[in-house]
Scaffold this motif. Sequence first.
Motif, PDB file in Angstrom:
ATOM      1  N   GLU A  91       0.840  -1.198   0.000  1.00 50.03           N
ATOM      2  CA  GLU A  91       0.000   0.000   0.000  1.00 50.03           C
ATOM      3  C   GLU A  91       0.877   1.251   0.000  1.00 50.03           C
ATOM      4  N   GLY A  92       0.549   2.179  -0.888  1.00 53.67           N
ATOM      5  CA  GLY A  92       1.311   3.417  -0.986  1.00 53.67           C
ATOM      6  C   GLY A  92       2.561   3.300  -1.841  1.00 53.67           C
ATOM      7  N   ASN A  93       2.781   2.130  -2.410  1.00 54.71           N
ATOM      8  CA  ASN A  93       3.971   1.887  -3.233  1.00 54.71           C
ATOM      9  C   ASN A  93       3.596   1.579  -4.670  1.00 54.71           C
ATOM     10  N   ARG A  94       4.604   1.537  -5.535  1.00 50.43           N
ATOM     11  CA  ARG A  94       4.436   1.000  -6.880  1.00 50.43           C
ATOM     12  C   ARG A  94       5.663   0.146  -7.176  1.00 50.43           C
ATOM     13  N   PHE A  95       5.551  -0.699  -8.200  1.00 51.51           N
ATOM     14  CA  PHE A  95       6.678  -1.521  -8.606  1.00 51.51           C
ATOM     15  C   PHE A  95       7.582  -0.720  -9.535  1.00 51.51           C
ATOM     16  N   VAL A  96       8.875  -0.877  -9.343  1.00 52.44           N
ATOM     17  CA  VAL A  96       9.854  -0.479 -10.350  1.00 52.44           C
ATOM     18  C   VAL A  96      10.530  -1.771 -10.795  1.00 52.44           C
ATOM     19  N   VAL A  97      10.430  -2.072 -12.082  1.00 50.36           N
ATOM     20  CA  VAL A  97      10.948  -3.322 -12.642  1.00 50.36           C
ATOM     21  C   VAL A  97      12.142  -2.995 -13.523  1.00 50.36           C
ATOM     22  N   SER A  98      13.238  -3.709 -13.323  1.00 54.81           N
ATOM     23  CA  SER A  98      14.436  -3.435 -14.113  1.00 54.81           C
ATOM     24  C   SER A  98      15.142  -4.733 -14.460  1.00 54.81           C
ATOM     25  N   ASP A  99      15.570  -4.841 -15.702  1.00 50.18           N
ATOM     26  CA  ASP A  99      16.343  -6.017 -16.099  1.00 50.18           C
ATOM     27  C   ASP A  99      17.497  -5.607 -16.998  1.00 50.18           C
ATOM     28  N   PHE A 100      18.402  -6.547 -17.205  1.00 53.81           N
ATOM     29  CA  PHE A 100      19.512  -6.325 -18.118  1.00 53.81           C
ATOM     30  C   PHE A 100      19.044  -6.534 -19.548  1.00 53.81           C
ATOM     31  N   SER A 101      19.437  -5.658 -20.427  1.00 58.48           N
ATOM     32  CA  SER A 101      19.115  -5.795 -21.842  1.00 58.48           C
ATOM     33  C   SER A 101      20.124  -6.741 -22.498  1.00 58.48           C
ATOM     34  N   ALA A 102      19.630  -7.827 -23.108  1.00 60.34           N
ATOM     35  CA  ALA A 102      20.450  -8.777 -23.880  1.00 60.34           C
ATOM     36  C   ALA A 102      21.726  -9.170 -23.129  1.00 60.34           C
ATOM     37  N   ILE A 103      21.583  -9.545 -21.848  1.00 60.86           N
ATOM     38  CA  ILE A 103      22.754  -9.753 -21.008  1.00 60.86           C
ATOM     39  C   ILE A 103      23.640 -10.896 -21.504  1.00 60.86           C
ATOM     40  N   GLU A 104      23.057 -12.014 -21.944  1.00 59.38           N
ATOM     41  CA  GLU A 104      23.902 -13.125 -22.372  1.00 59.38           C
ATOM     42  C   GLU A 104      24.669 -12.782 -23.644  1.00 59.38           C
ATOM     43  N   ALA A 105      24.035 -12.065 -24.561  1.00 57.18           N
ATOM     44  CA  ALA A 105      24.729 -11.658 -25.785  1.00 57.18           C
ATOM     45  C   ALA A 105      25.886 -10.716 -25.463  1.00 57.18           C
ATOM     46  N   ARG A 106      25.706  -9.855 -24.482  1.00 58.54           N
ATOM     47  CA  ARG A 106      26.774  -8.937 -24.074  1.00 58.54           C
ATOM     48  C   ARG A 106      27.924  -9.700 -23.411  1.00 58.54           C
ATOM     49  N   VAL A 107      27.570 -10.631 -22.541  1.00 62.55           N
ATOM     50  CA  VAL A 107      28.606 -11.357 -21.804  1.00 62.55           C
ATOM     51  C   VAL A 107      29.434 -12.234 -22.737  1.00 62.55           C
ATOM     52  N   ILE A 108      28.789 -12.950 -23.661  1.00 56.88           N
ATOM     53  CA  ILE A 108      29.568 -13.828 -24.535  1.00 56.88           C
ATOM     54  C   ILE A 108      30.488 -13.019 -25.440  1.00 56.88           C
ATOM     55  N   ALA A 109      30.025 -11.851 -25.880  1.00 57.02           N
ATOM     56  CA  ALA A 109      30.889 -10.986 -26.688  1.00 57.02           C
ATOM     57  C   ALA A 109      32.077 -10.499 -25.863  1.00 57.02           C
ATOM     58  N   TRP A 110      31.847 -10.211 -24.587  1.00 60.96           N
ATOM     59  CA  TRP A 110      32.904  -9.699 -23.704  1.00 60.96           C
ATOM     60  C   TRP A 110      33.947 -10.762 -23.383  1.00 60.96           C
ATOM     61  N   ILE A 111      33.506 -11.949 -22.967  1.00 59.23           N
ATOM     62  CA  ILE A 111      34.497 -12.962 -22.589  1.00 59.23           C
ATOM     63  C   ILE A 111      35.272 -13.471 -23.802  1.00 59.23           C
ATOM     64  N   ALA A 112      34.635 -13.452 -24.991  1.00 59.97           N
ATOM     65  CA  ALA A 112      35.298 -13.945 -26.197  1.00 59.97           C
ATOM     66  C   ALA A 112      36.067 -12.851 -26.927  1.00 59.97           C
ATOM     67  N   GLY A 113      35.814 -11.578 -26.570  1.00 64.38           N
ATOM     68  CA  GLY A 113      36.490 -10.475 -27.255  1.00 64.38           C
ATOM     69  C   GLY A 113      35.994 -10.262 -28.669  1.00 64.38           C
ATOM     70  N   GLU A 114      34.684 -10.430 -28.885  1.00 65.08           N
ATOM     71  CA  GLU A 114      34.093 -10.204 -30.215  1.00 65.08           C
ATOM     72  C   GLU A 114      33.748  -8.720 -30.318  1.00 65.08           C
ATOM     73  N   ASN A 115      34.714  -7.936 -30.810  1.00 60.25           N
ATOM     74  CA  ASN A 115      34.638  -6.480 -30.669  1.00 60.25           C
ATOM     75  C   ASN A 115      33.501  -5.837 -31.444  1.00 60.25           C
ATOM     76  N   TRP A 116      33.179  -6.344 -32.636  1.00 59.58           N
ATOM     77  CA  TRP A 116      32.100  -5.690 -33.381  1.00 59.58           C
ATOM     78  C   TRP A 116      30.788  -5.791 -32.617  1.00 59.58           C
ATOM     79  N   ARG A 117      30.601  -6.898 -31.909  1.00 58.64           N
ATOM     80  CA  ARG A 117      29.398  -7.068 -31.113  1.00 58.64           C
ATOM     81  C   ARG A 117      29.407  -6.108 -29.914  1.00 58.64           C
ATOM     82  N   LEU A 118      30.545  -6.003 -29.255  1.00 57.10           N
ATOM     83  CA  LEU A 118      30.652  -5.073 -28.127  1.00 57.10           C
ATOM     84  C   LEU A 118      30.353  -3.645 -28.573  1.00 57.10           C
ATOM     85  N   ASN A 119      30.819  -3.291 -29.765  1.00 55.46           N
ATOM     86  CA  ASN A 119      30.572  -1.930 -30.263  1.00 55.46           C
ATOM     87  C   ASN A 119      29.097  -1.696 -30.568  1.00 55.46           C
TER      88      ASN A 119
END
Length: 681
Positions: A404-432
């Motif tokens: 009561e008296g509150n509202r939800f704020v919902v937040s998630d990561f955008s395309a987190i797995e695609a970002r992580v795999i590009a980062w650990i593998a060093g796929e630079n065009w994807r990171l860009n």
Amino acid sequence: MTAKTTISSEQRELAIDIETYSSVDIGSGAYAYSEAPDFTVLLIGYKYSDSMVRCIDCTQTDANGNRLIDSPSRNPEWDYFLSGLLDPSVIKTAYNANFERTCLAKFLKQPMPPEEWRDTMILAVQMGLPRSLADVGAALGLPEDQQKLRTGKALIQYFCKPCRPTKANGGRTRNLPEHAPEKWKLFIEYNRQDVVTEQAILEKIGKKNRPVRKEEKLWDVDQKINDRGVLLDVDLAQKIVTFNEQHTAKLTEEAKQLTGLDNPNSVTQLKLWVQDRGIQTESLTKSVLADLLTGDLPDDVRRVLEIRQSLGKTSVKKYQTMLDIACPDGRARGIMQFYGGHTGRWAGRALQPQNLARNTMDDRELDNARALIKSGDFDTLEILYDDPSDVFSQLVRTGFIPSEGNRFVVSDFSAIEARVIAWIAGENWRLNVFRNGGDIYCESASHIYHVPVVKHGLNGELRQRGKVAELALGYGGSVGAMKSMDTTGSVPEEEMLTIVRQWRAESPNIVRFWKNIERAAISCISGEGPQRIPIKGAQPIKLRMQVIGGTPVLRITLPSGRDISYWDPIVKDSDWGLRITYMSQNQTTRKWERTETYGGKLTENIVQSVARDCLAEKMILLEDLGYHVVFHVHDEMIFDVPREDQFAAKVIDDAMAAPISWAPGLPLKGGTYECDFYRKD
């Protein structure tokens, strides 16, 4: 022998296992279970660091019928136990500590701060072992005198649950110790032995393998989130359940009239009736029903199959679960399971928030449908919507509401797995692409087809093919993975193999990572020593073998410092080359057996683990900032925020996108929105 009533400086760890009674099914979760009016603790097995296992019988009474633990003349054993339990400097351990912590807090009407507790079950799962106490003991090969007793299931059924009144038992609804003294003695021994087993597990795997401090803090945060719980719209759930009972009865009666069957819900009876009407089918599963309803059918057959399809939907079951697990204050607690899987990701419990139907209705439709249901106007609902069960399915998410008296704020990561795999593998065009705010599905399609692709613009029809490729191919998948992922039929089958080859050609560093991690794992398991996979600017991924409790374990250290573990791995030769297997619990059969893995699967484990660690980092940060998570789903967190906090969404969104110290160069982005009930944006 009289027990001590004070603890020494050496006795700073207290192992605990309890047996309890409640009329609420434990499947509803520890919180609802312990809120039952008749909930009580029956037995407490415990052991201090340097002493023997003891057991307190909480059912014993004095000459006046008062429980001894409440009596002034009580045994000093109880005070000895309490002195450690209520001492903040004493670490309490238990197997599935949430249960002991929750139940003891209710029983004693005392808070049980999670930071004073450690969960041996979580430690076992982090080592790659099964989740149940009995299965862990067997997997570790504990001697018989240290394993969980097999008599427990029947004893728990007898003493811990209501019983059916019969003439033989005098019409009682509960079994007490005096009804079966010999069974009670066995139950006390069963309780004592659980402490022995937990301690044997801790001794074998835990003394030198405690989680990193950040993981211990994360467990504390997780427990506080589970204690806090989320408010449920109990009124909405109750109205839907009541209507569904009436609706089901009406549809069942209609099916009886149409078919002449005594039980049209019987698959066998209904299948024969359908076949008698000239429609050949071997089953009536959901997918078969959907296929049959797309064809030409007699009107009565179509209607009967529509009724079966409607009654087969599980949407209303979620609402009944809401009613079952709601605590007296209307909140659902304990719906998140810490370290629910091999990668460390959370799993759902009871309500299974990770498995909620998506809503496709817009906000206005959701509002209108909810208003009709809450006012009890199901007649109008049935006029506006052909199938109320579909509406109920879409409204399941909206059953989670803010305080009561509150509202939800919902937040998630955008395309987190695609970002992580590009980062650990060093796929630079994807990171860009991510750093510049681009659309990875458009860019992937553009790289595959060598044409510009713009969402809702030039060659925009190719974006869906890029999306399927991104979701299917990142972990070594091929045509089969694309077929499974392409639920809308957007990718021509004759193009799939070309897409696979082109995707891999355009992402050579990701392909190289699959091979490198597999090669490193094989080398490590084969005795060639620790291995390293570099990540630009960050701590490398490290692989090493460690002997735990006499068993070799492959440990993969992530950039965050956390390990993921593969129990008893071996490398074997096959017609397809070297293959890695390790021991794990089959999620379908629950058997402890060998599982095969490979470079793409190891990559998936690592990516999902890193994504989980990113979420954990933000969860701790935002909790420390005073933003309360009430539950979370995959890579998304739901916060219960006062309406007067106008800047919460921006603060949370900025925090989600902020760099992480152990992941330099990983581009993160949050997607944040506000709502008056849980829904998809």
